[in-house]
Design an enzyme around this catalytic site. Sequence first.
Site, short mmCIF file in Angstrom:
data_model
loop_
_atom_site.label_atom_id
_atom_site.label_comp_id
_atom_site.label_asym_id
_atom_site.label_seq_id
_atom_site.Cartn_x
_atom_site.Cartn_y
_atom_site.Cartn_z
N GLY A 183 6.95 5.19 8.36
CA GLY A 183 6.11 6.38 8.39
C GLY A 183 6.25 7.07 9.72
N SER A 184 5.18 7.75 10.13
CA SER A 184 5.26 8.58 11.33
C SER A 184 5.17 7.73 12.60
CB SER A 184 4.09 9.58 11.32
OG SER A 184 2.87 8.87 11.29
N GLU A 210 9.80 1.62 10.97
CA GLU A 210 10.80 2.67 10.78
C GLU A 210 10.07 4.00 10.88
OE1 GLU A 210 13.68 1.62 10.80
OE2 GLU A 210 13.15 -0.45 10.34
N CYS A 244 13.43 11.32 6.87
CA CYS A 244 13.30 10.85 8.27
C CYS A 244 14.53 11.23 9.06
CB CYS A 244 13.09 9.34 8.30
SG CYS A 244 14.36 8.43 7.44
N VAL A 292 1.38 6.75 13.57
CA VAL A 292 0.78 5.60 12.89
C VAL A 292 1.52 4.32 13.29
CG1 VAL A 292 0.22 4.58 10.65
CG2 VAL A 292 -0.04 7.03 10.98
N GLY A 293 2.84 4.40 13.42
CA GLY A 293 3.62 3.23 13.83
C GLY A 293 3.19 2.70 15.19
N GLU A 296 9.61 16.16 16.12
CA GLU A 296 9.87 16.15 14.68
C GLU A 296 9.02 17.21 13.98
OE1 GLU A 296 8.43 12.82 12.14
OE2 GLU A 296 10.49 12.76 11.37
N LYS A 322 0.88 -1.19 0.00
CA LYS A 322 0.00 0.00 0.00
C LYS A 322 0.90 1.22 0.00
CE LYS A 322 -1.86 2.96 2.25
NZ LYS A 322 -1.66 4.39 1.85
P1 NAD Z 1 2.42 8.58 7.65
O1 NAD Z 1 2.63 7.82 8.91
O2 NAD Z 1 1.38 9.63 7.62
O3 NAD Z 1 2.03 7.55 6.46
C1 NAD Z 1 2.83 6.46 6.12
C2 NAD Z 1 1.97 5.39 5.47
O4 NAD Z 1 1.05 4.91 6.44
C3 NAD Z 1 1.13 5.88 4.30
O5 NAD Z 1 1.08 4.89 3.30
C4 NAD Z 1 -0.25 6.09 4.92
O6 NAD Z 1 -1.28 5.97 3.99
C5 NAD Z 1 -0.27 4.95 5.93
N1 NAD Z 1 -1.18 5.13 7.06
C6 NAD Z 1 -1.65 6.28 7.60
N2 NAD Z 1 -2.51 6.02 8.60
C7 NAD Z 1 -2.57 4.66 8.72
C8 NAD Z 1 -3.27 3.77 9.58
N3 NAD Z 1 -4.12 4.20 10.52
N4 NAD Z 1 -3.06 2.43 9.44
C9 NAD Z 1 -2.21 1.97 8.51
N5 NAD Z 1 -1.54 2.77 7.64
C10 NAD Z 1 -1.72 4.10 7.75
O7 NAD Z 1 3.84 9.15 7.20
P2 NAD Z 1 4.21 10.05 5.94
O8 NAD Z 1 3.69 11.42 6.12
O9 NAD Z 1 3.86 9.35 4.68
O10 NAD Z 1 5.82 10.05 6.04
C11 NAD Z 1 6.52 10.91 6.87
C12 NAD Z 1 6.94 10.19 8.14
O11 NAD Z 1 7.65 9.00 7.83
C13 NAD Z 1 7.90 11.04 8.97
O12 NAD Z 1 7.58 10.91 10.32
C14 NAD Z 1 9.26 10.40 8.67
O13 NAD Z 1 10.22 10.62 9.67
C15 NAD Z 1 8.88 8.96 8.54
N6 NAD Z 1 9.88 8.20 7.78
C16 NAD Z 1 10.68 7.33 8.46
C17 NAD Z 1 11.67 6.61 7.77
C18 NAD Z 1 12.59 5.66 8.49
O14 NAD Z 1 13.19 4.82 7.84
N7 NAD Z 1 12.73 5.75 9.81
C19 NAD Z 1 11.82 6.79 6.39
C20 NAD Z 1 10.96 7.68 5.73
C21 NAD Z 1 9.98 8.38 6.44
#
Ligand code: NAD
Length: 518
Positions: free
Chosen positions: A234-235, A257, A291, A238-239, A393, A181
């Site tokens: 991601g964030s 991550e 990130c 959500v993680g 962040e 996804k």
């Molecule tokens: P996000 O958490 O908003 O979204 C990431 C993914 O999760 C997207 O595909 C989104 O559709 C999905 N998502 C959102 N809500 C969800 C839910 N309730 N259940 C399941 N999936 C859901 O993050 P973003 O805005 O796309 O990316 C930015 C964030 O990602 C920043 O915090 C950044 O630091 C982090 N990031 C971390 C790394 C790493 O390797 N540590 C790498 C890149 C980005």
Amino acid sequence: MAGSILAGAWQGRQFIAGRWHAASGEVFENINPAQTEQVLGLYPRGTADDVDAAVAAARRSFDAWRRTSRIRRGELFMNLANLIRRDTDQLAEVLARENGKVLNEARAEIIEGLHMVEYVFGTARQPVGQVVESEIAGKDLYVRRKPRGVVAVITPWNFPFAVPLWMLGPSLLEGNTTVFKPSEETPEIGQRLVQLFEEAGFPPGTINLVHGTGEVAGDALARHADVDVVAFTGSYEVGAHIRQLAAAADHKTCALELGSKSAVIVCQDADLRLAVNAALLSAFKTTGQRCVSAGRVLVHRKLLDQFAREFVDQTQRLKFGDPFDPTVFAGPMINGSGVDKVLSYNELARQEQAQVLLDGGRLTGPEHAQGWFLGPFVYVQEHRPAVRTIREEVFGPHVAIVPFDSDEQAVEIYNDTPYGLSMAVITEDYRRWRLYRDECDYGMGYVNLPCIGAEVHLPFGGVKRSGNGQPSAAALVDAVTHKTAFTVNYDRKIIMAQGMSAETSDNTKKSARNNEPH
Ligand code: NAD
């Protein structure tokens, strides 16, 4: 959104069980962040039913795929590498257009994805376990990795080509099947990637694609009972939700991550030119939307004035604008809520008595009128309890210069955030960098470099709120497999480890008979 649909705009499709499906219900728009009037494509808003179908397809194909020779699985990755090489320029343009990173960086990301695929191909002929010695001479012991099953791959928009490959690559090579996804902000590059997997010959069902929002498609996938592993980048917010879902399920694991508050630490003996360069790249490359972007530059007080002057001077010369203009250093923010978030942290910095050195604000030049463009915000902030802007962040061109008086204090300041992803120390003294190496909380550490930049054969992950100790890229293999211990007895009798008796009162005679030589 009253955008105009670009001529030739993409009609997004989902890929389930080897077939492409056009939207049958609601769609969402893919917007160009540098030209927000441009709608680049329309994509199906994936539903829980779509997720069910994709997970079922992945489950159906799992047994055949895990029984396929590992070498054969690897060869498909060689095909994929050739296709990515063929399409590098075109993929880079797609990425730069929908994500907003400058073309040269977009190209670098495609190359990083290619490196991951090449690495995965190379590991196909590497051992899948170990042979170890037993306490008992007549036994052989093996440790063998086995795939876990169906892996859900949920990824962010800021590395929409490389990060999915960090996760899809090891998952598929090890014999898992996948449901991917991509972020709703960057659906086209995700779809192009899946098209290349199909062209490379991956069998139907081994890779499935569901588009859509995190709240609906992402959530349904993460909580699906038939998903064995959620590989998520991601964030933190959500993680943390995904970690709870995994904890509540008996069989599910997750590899997370997440976000960061990374830093460059400029020691009193630093080469100032190198320090300024490293800090600029760390803070503003990709418009601060990595990130590992440095939201903080910790500077020894002895160098503070000189560093701040140089840093601000050079920041003012950075050009933010059209990602396709080769003179531009960084492109737009990804969307309006990203802009609002950074502006609110800029305001918070003022409320927290920051000494503001530079406030780029919203960029207003004619080349910026149509996009989500922000200029850099630079300030000096002393380390004090409860100052939020130096701990949280922000994810944009917003950077705090934080003075320190000793290396020990710098370590304390660096660690005083809930995150622990990436740290760079600028020093000429090997004793100094050893202290930072050993005392700071991070997953990736650098000396005399920016705190950004990764190579795929290294583990990529963080501690505290930055991850759950299951690093990505090459190291993801640990999260998508489980290790089995397998013991074979070559003796004619049973001899137990630790000197435990193998006799039972009933079978003493029988086993004595069995032990006679034949
Ligand atoms: P996000 O958490 O908003 O979204 C990431 C993914 O999760 C997207 O595909 C989104 O559709 C999905 N998502 C959102 N809500 C969800 C839910 N309730 N259940 C399941 N999936 C859901 O993050 P973003 O805005 O796309 O990316 C930015 C964030 O990602 C920043 O915090 C950044 O630091 C982090 N990031 C971390 C790394 C790493 O390797 N540590 C790498 C890149 C980005």
